[in-house]
Write a protein that holds these residues in place. Structure first.
Motif, short mmCIF file in Angstrom:
data_model
loop_
_atom_site.label_atom_id
_atom_site.label_comp_id
_atom_site.label_asym_id
_atom_site.label_seq_id
_atom_site.Cartn_x
_atom_site.Cartn_y
_atom_site.Cartn_z
N GLU A 36 10.53 -6.86 -7.36
CA GLU A 36 10.88 -5.47 -7.62
C GLU A 36 9.65 -4.62 -7.92
O GLU A 36 9.56 -3.47 -7.50
CB GLU A 36 11.84 -5.36 -8.81
N ASP A 37 8.69 -5.18 -8.65
CA ASP A 37 7.55 -4.38 -9.09
C ASP A 37 6.47 -4.21 -8.03
O ASP A 37 5.76 -3.21 -8.03
CB ASP A 37 6.90 -5.02 -10.33
N TRP A 38 6.30 -5.18 -7.14
CA TRP A 38 5.17 -5.15 -6.22
C TRP A 38 5.54 -5.23 -4.75
O TRP A 38 4.97 -4.53 -3.93
CB TRP A 38 4.19 -6.28 -6.55
N PRO A 42 7.24 1.34 -1.86
CA PRO A 42 6.81 2.08 -0.67
C PRO A 42 5.37 1.76 -0.26
O PRO A 42 5.06 1.73 0.94
CB PRO A 42 6.93 3.55 -1.11
N GLN A 43 4.50 1.51 -1.23
CA GLN A 43 3.11 1.19 -0.91
C GLN A 43 3.01 -0.13 -0.15
O GLN A 43 2.28 -0.24 0.84
CB GLN A 43 2.25 1.12 -2.18
N ALA A 44 3.70 -1.14 -0.62
CA ALA A 44 3.68 -2.44 0.05
C ALA A 44 4.30 -2.33 1.44
O ALA A 44 3.80 -2.90 2.41
CB ALA A 44 4.41 -3.49 -0.78
N ALA A 50 1.65 -0.82 8.50
CA ALA A 50 0.37 -0.54 9.15
C ALA A 50 -0.25 -1.81 9.69
O ALA A 50 -0.79 -1.83 10.80
CB ALA A 50 -0.58 0.14 8.16
N TYR A 51 -0.16 -2.89 8.93
CA TYR A 51 -0.71 -4.16 9.39
C TYR A 51 0.04 -4.67 10.61
O TYR A 51 -0.56 -5.15 11.55
CB TYR A 51 -0.66 -5.19 8.26
#
Length: 104
Positions: A36-38, A42-44, A50-51
């Motif tokens: 949940e935290d990482w 949205p950033q992950a 992108a990757y």
């Protein structure tokens, strides 16, 4: 053949140096809340998207234009290295936290 081994050793040494000399920050990563935290943020999601787009494009471009320009190989290396460095930093943080607080 030995040049390739030297290149691989150089990449590994570079990853170790980046992880070792990265600024020390305290990021609370716990196995109970890592999803949940990482991971589901949205950033992950943006990074993984992108990757997922850039890696196949770079690999395809390296097969087509790699012998004409070194920029293609440098870009491919940078895309792959970004995932490698992020993974190594997270792994070292989890390992250090586990050693310090016990593996729960």
């Amino acid at each position: 053949r030995w040049v390739q081994l030297v290149g691989v050793a150089g990449v590994c040494a570079g990853i170790v140096l980046v992880v070792y000399y990265a600024p020390v920050t305290y990021i609370p990563i716990e196995s109970a809340t890592i999803w949940e935290d990482w991971l589901f943020t949205p950033q992950a999601g943006g990074y993984l998207l992108a990757y997922a787009v850039l890696a196949p494009l770079c690999l395809g471009a390296s097969q087509r234009w790699g012998d004409k320009t070194v920029v293609v190989y440098l870009t491919t290396c940078a895309v792959i290295a970004s995932l490698t460095i992020v993974s190594a930093k997270v792994f070292s943080t989890l390992l250090a936290s586990g050693i310090e607080n016990g593996f729960e």
